[in-house]
Design a protein around this motif. Sequence first.
Motif, PDB file in Angstrom:
ATOM      1  N   GLN A  98       0.826  -1.213   0.000  1.00 16.11           N
ATOM      2  CA  GLN A  98       0.000   0.000   0.000  1.00 16.11           C
ATOM      3  C   GLN A  98       0.859   1.261   0.000  1.00 16.11           C
ATOM      4  O   GLN A  98       0.575   2.214  -0.744  1.00 16.11           O
ATOM      5  CB  GLN A  98      -0.934  -0.017   1.221  1.00 16.11           C
ATOM      6  CG  GLN A  98      -1.860   1.187   1.323  1.00 16.11           C
ATOM      7  CD  GLN A  98      -2.949   1.197   0.274  1.00 16.11           C
ATOM      8  OE1 GLN A  98      -2.942   0.380  -0.642  1.00 16.11           O
ATOM      9  NE2 GLN A  98      -3.891   2.111   0.392  1.00 16.11           N
ATOM     10  N   ALA A  99       1.898   1.290   0.810  1.00 19.27           N
ATOM     11  CA  ALA A  99       2.761   2.467   0.859  1.00 19.27           C
ATOM     12  C   ALA A  99       3.458   2.692  -0.479  1.00 19.27           C
ATOM     13  O   ALA A  99       3.574   3.831  -0.952  1.00 19.27           O
ATOM     14  CB  ALA A  99       3.797   2.313   1.976  1.00 19.27           C
ATOM     15  N   SER A 100       3.903   1.615  -1.104  1.00 19.28           N
ATOM     16  CA  SER A 100       4.567   1.740  -2.397  1.00 19.28           C
ATOM     17  C   SER A 100       3.612   2.248  -3.469  1.00 19.28           C
ATOM     18  O   SER A 100       3.975   3.074  -4.317  1.00 19.28           O
ATOM     19  CB  SER A 100       5.152   0.381  -2.813  1.00 19.28           C
ATOM     20  OG  SER A 100       5.867   0.477  -4.019  1.00 19.28           O
TER      21      SER A 100
ATOM     22  N   CYS B 163      -4.674  14.620   9.088  1.00 19.26           N
ATOM     23  CA  CYS B 163      -4.884  13.217   9.428  1.00 19.26           C
ATOM     24  C   CYS B 163      -6.163  12.744   8.749  1.00 19.26           C
ATOM     25  O   CYS B 163      -7.238  13.294   9.004  1.00 19.26           O
ATOM     26  CB  CYS B 163      -4.992  13.061  10.944  1.00 19.26           C
ATOM     27  SG  CYS B 163      -4.930  11.352  11.493  1.00 19.26           S
ATOM     28  N   PRO B 164      -6.073  11.745   7.862  1.00 18.58           N
ATOM     29  CA  PRO B 164      -7.269  11.313   7.144  1.00 18.58           C
ATOM     30  C   PRO B 164      -8.241  10.595   8.067  1.00 18.58           C
ATOM     31  O   PRO B 164      -7.853  10.015   9.089  1.00 18.58           O
ATOM     32  CB  PRO B 164      -6.713  10.347   6.090  1.00 18.58           C
ATOM     33  CG  PRO B 164      -5.472   9.810   6.705  1.00 18.58           C
ATOM     34  CD  PRO B 164      -4.896  10.936   7.522  1.00 18.58           C
ATOM     35  N   SER B 165      -9.499  10.627   7.726  1.00 18.03           N
ATOM     36  CA  SER B 165     -10.494   9.882   8.491  1.00 18.03           C
ATOM     37  C   SER B 165     -10.462   8.426   8.044  1.00 18.03           C
ATOM     38  O   SER B 165     -10.117   8.128   6.902  1.00 18.03           O
ATOM     39  CB  SER B 165     -11.892  10.461   8.255  1.00 18.03           C
ATOM     40  OG  SER B 165     -12.302  10.216   6.918  1.00 18.03           O
ATOM     41  N   PRO B 166     -10.802   7.486   8.923  1.00 15.21           N
ATOM     42  CA  PRO B 166     -10.848   6.076   8.515  1.00 15.21           C
ATOM     43  C   PRO B 166     -11.766   5.840   7.322  1.00 15.21           C
ATOM     44  O   PRO B 166     -11.488   4.963   6.493  1.00 15.21           O
ATOM     45  CB  PRO B 166     -11.361   5.371   9.781  1.00 15.21           C
ATOM     46  CG  PRO B 166     -10.972   6.271  10.906  1.00 15.21           C
ATOM     47  CD  PRO B 166     -11.074   7.658  10.363  1.00 15.21           C
TER      48      PRO B 166
ATOM     49  N   LEU C  28      -2.102  -0.535  10.558  1.00 10.11           N
ATOM     50  CA  LEU C  28      -0.989  -0.247   9.657  1.00 10.11           C
ATOM     51  C   LEU C  28      -1.448   0.452   8.378  1.00 10.11           C
ATOM     52  O   LEU C  28      -0.798   1.396   7.909  1.00 10.11           O
ATOM     53  CB  LEU C  28      -0.256  -1.544   9.309  1.00 10.11           C
ATOM     54  CG  LEU C  28       0.566  -2.179  10.425  1.00 10.11           C
ATOM     55  CD1 LEU C  28       1.149  -3.505   9.969  1.00 10.11           C
ATOM     56  CD2 LEU C  28       1.679  -1.241  10.887  1.00 10.11           C
ATOM     57  N   LEU C  29      -2.566   0.006   7.780  1.00 13.26           N
ATOM     58  CA  LEU C  29      -3.049   0.630   6.545  1.00 13.26           C
ATOM     59  C   LEU C  29      -3.470   2.071   6.792  1.00 13.26           C
ATOM     60  O   LEU C  29      -3.250   2.955   5.943  1.00 13.26           O
ATOM     61  CB  LEU C  29      -4.216  -0.173   5.968  1.00 13.26           C
ATOM     62  CG  LEU C  29      -3.872  -1.549   5.385  1.00 13.26           C
ATOM     63  CD1 LEU C  29      -5.133  -2.281   4.954  1.00 13.26           C
ATOM     64  CD2 LEU C  29      -2.910  -1.411   4.207  1.00 13.26           C
ATOM     65  N   TYR C  30      -4.074   2.323   7.937  1.00 14.66           N
ATOM     66  CA  TYR C  30      -4.471   3.697   8.265  1.00 14.66           C
ATOM     67  C   TYR C  30      -3.237   4.582   8.474  1.00 14.66           C
ATOM     68  O   TYR C  30      -3.172   5.707   7.974  1.00 14.66           O
ATOM     69  CB  TYR C  30      -5.351   3.710   9.513  1.00 14.66           C
ATOM     70  CG  TYR C  30      -5.744   5.102   9.947  1.00 14.66           C
ATOM     71  CD1 TYR C  30      -6.714   5.817   9.253  1.00 14.66           C
ATOM     72  CD2 TYR C  30      -5.120   5.714  11.027  1.00 14.66           C
ATOM     73  CE1 TYR C  30      -7.065   7.104   9.638  1.00 14.66           C
ATOM     74  CE2 TYR C  30      -5.465   6.997  11.423  1.00 14.66           C
ATOM     75  CZ  TYR C  30      -6.435   7.691  10.724  1.00 14.66           C
ATOM     76  OH  TYR C  30      -6.770   8.956  11.087  1.00 14.66           O
ATOM     77  N   ILE C  31      -2.254   4.059   9.216  1.00 14.11           N
ATOM     78  CA  ILE C  31      -1.033   4.830   9.441  1.00 14.11           C
ATOM     79  C   ILE C  31      -0.319   5.095   8.118  1.00 14.11           C
ATOM     80  O   ILE C  31       0.226   6.183   7.897  1.00 14.11           O
ATOM     81  CB  ILE C  31      -0.103   4.094  10.430  1.00 14.11           C
ATOM     82  CG1 ILE C  31      -0.746   4.042  11.825  1.00 14.11           C
ATOM     83  CG2 ILE C  31       1.261   4.768  10.509  1.00 14.11           C
ATOM     84  CD1 ILE C  31       0.056   3.241  12.838  1.00 14.11           C
ATOM     85  N   ALA C  32      -0.319   4.105   7.214  1.00 11.98           N
ATOM     86  CA  ALA C  32       0.343   4.274   5.919  1.00 11.98           C
ATOM     87  C   ALA C  32      -0.282   5.406   5.120  1.00 11.98           C
ATOM     88  O   ALA C  32       0.421   6.220   4.505  1.00 11.98           O
ATOM     89  CB  ALA C  32       0.282   2.966   5.122  1.00 11.98           C
TER      90      ALA C  32
ATOM     91  N   SER D 140       9.040   5.874   4.453  1.00  9.98           N
ATOM     92  CA  SER D 140       7.816   5.356   5.070  1.00  9.98           C
ATOM     93  C   SER D 140       7.886   3.866   5.392  1.00  9.98           C
ATOM     94  O   SER D 140       7.483   3.443   6.485  1.00  9.98           O
ATOM     95  CB  SER D 140       6.613   5.631   4.160  1.00  9.98           C
ATOM     96  OG  SER D 140       6.729   4.930   2.941  1.00  9.98           O
ATOM     97  N   ILE D 141       8.367   3.050   4.461  1.00 18.49           N
ATOM     98  CA  ILE D 141       8.297   1.596   4.638  1.00 18.49           C
ATOM     99  C   ILE D 141       9.099   1.108   5.849  1.00 18.49           C
ATOM    100  O   ILE D 141       8.631   0.219   6.574  1.00 18.49           O
ATOM    101  CB  ILE D 141       8.711   0.881   3.346  1.00 18.49           C
ATOM    102  CG1 ILE D 141       7.653   1.133   2.263  1.00 18.49           C
ATOM    103  CG2 ILE D 141       8.875  -0.620   3.565  1.00 18.49           C
ATOM    104  CD1 ILE D 141       7.933   0.455   0.937  1.00 18.49           C
ATOM    105  N   PRO D 142      10.304   1.630   6.127  1.00 18.01           N
ATOM    106  CA  PRO D 142      10.983   1.183   7.354  1.00 18.01           C
ATOM    107  C   PRO D 142      10.154   1.397   8.610  1.00 18.01           C
ATOM    108  O   PRO D 142      10.057   0.506   9.466  1.00 18.01           O
ATOM    109  CB  PRO D 142      12.264   2.024   7.364  1.00 18.01           C
ATOM    110  CG  PRO D 142      12.528   2.325   5.936  1.00 18.01           C
ATOM    111  CD  PRO D 142      11.170   2.491   5.312  1.00 18.01           C
TER     112      PRO D 142
END
Length: 512
Positions: A366-368, A391-394, A455-459, A477-479
């Motif tokens: 997802q980050a990539s 900060c995006p909403s869920p 993790l997906l939300y944080i990404a 981001s990925i590290p």
Amino acid sequence: MTSKLEQKENPQANGAVLPVVAGDCLGSPERPEPADFLGPDGPGVEVVVLESRANAKGVREEDALLENGSQSNESDDTSTDRGAEPTSPLKETSFSIGLQVLFPFLLAGFGTVAAGMVLDIVQHWDVFKYVTEVFILVPALLGLKGNLEMTLASRLSTAANIGQMDTPKELWKMITGNMALIQVQATVVGFLASIAAVVFGWIPDGHFSMEHAVLLCASSVATAFIASLVLGMIMIGVIIGSRKMGINPDNVATPIAASLGDLITLALLSGISWGLYKELESKAYVNPLVCAFFISLLPIWIIIAKRNSATREVLYSGWEPVIIAMAISSVGGLILDRTVSDPNFAGMAVFTPVINGVGGNLVAVQASRISTYLHMSGVPGDSPETAPRKCPSPCSTFFSSDVNSRSARVLFLLVVPGHLVFLYTISSMQGGHTTLTLIFIVFYMTAALLQVLILLYIADWMVHWMWGRDLDPDNFSIPYLTALGDLIGTGLLALSFHVLWLIGDRDSDVGD
């Protein structure tokens, strides 16, 4: 005037071919004379009108992701002789995303299952029994696939998608610079991981052994160096092959890096630490010699990486995420060390690489993908209209109509069926020390779903946040995300085992 206006059609994604008619020049402050448009064949000559590159930022996200097209970055802004680009970029559907991600995801998952089986076996070896700090090294070194290999895969995937690896010269430049860079990072991170393991092992017990410290240093540096060399070459082959097959490298490169990364790294760590442990009594000089050898190679890799403009910036500025991620993973390693050292929770070892690996693989994809989309919109520091402001909403992360939200839903839906397959594989191979009861599966799935959801939300937030602050998400981001995956996954899994023990769901002899 034929020297000023080339009489040829060159359809472009950024321009339109328009016939010149009388009304086209009305109202222009610098209207040329009509005779200027006359070619030898009369007034029917066509001219190319280029739109501003900035207008490309207004396209929808679905149209921004070019799945199979290679865009060249060699043209300049004022030239009308650009290479042809697809006029209608291919859109990704949920089905196409899932189809491309599914096979690499399963391959990566089986790699983590194999790593879990290896850890379940080697946890009973003397080196893991008497030098328990090796357990602290496990998440930190397995996290190298997120710190280095996955970051490398994301960097090269983005470079391939935006046309920076289309010529042999560009390809060779990217390969040599990035391979030298990850060797520098692997050696330094491996050394720092061993220091963290020594410190985290010494604080709770108050006992320090110099022999064990040198053993940890030699094992960690050698494992990091060899694993990064092998996996780096594999990643380059995967990305080049993906481009030739018309597959988006973002969907396959990072999971394949993870699939082989966990198994290769853990096997190397176990074998090297066991061999060096055997030499402690008879040949005590071997451990410091191994450590000194790999550190002495650092200047060579630094010189090669500095000569390459593609990696020079990362060589200077890319240390913060790698080192912080290593520290975060080491905290997860401390949790693993303290949990599996208790015989009642020995069954946790086989599941730790699986839950951490699956979470890290999915969030890296997802980050990539988000990073590639942003790179197609501009350069770090730009703020595309579609990027979240803070900060995006869920709801916007998981339920909007854009392609990144769609991919987040697809990746989240892969968690349960994927883990069921992996749990069945472990059970059929009689691995671990835990019977797969219904209540255990419920607790395990809850931990896995919660981990990936977080993790997906944080990404979604982190990649856009870094982009807005002129930081390349491919490098930063990925590290962080994979290290957080290790920490959250290990913590939730340890909590699940403690709760299961308290409510009476106990097993300690399965697989013995």
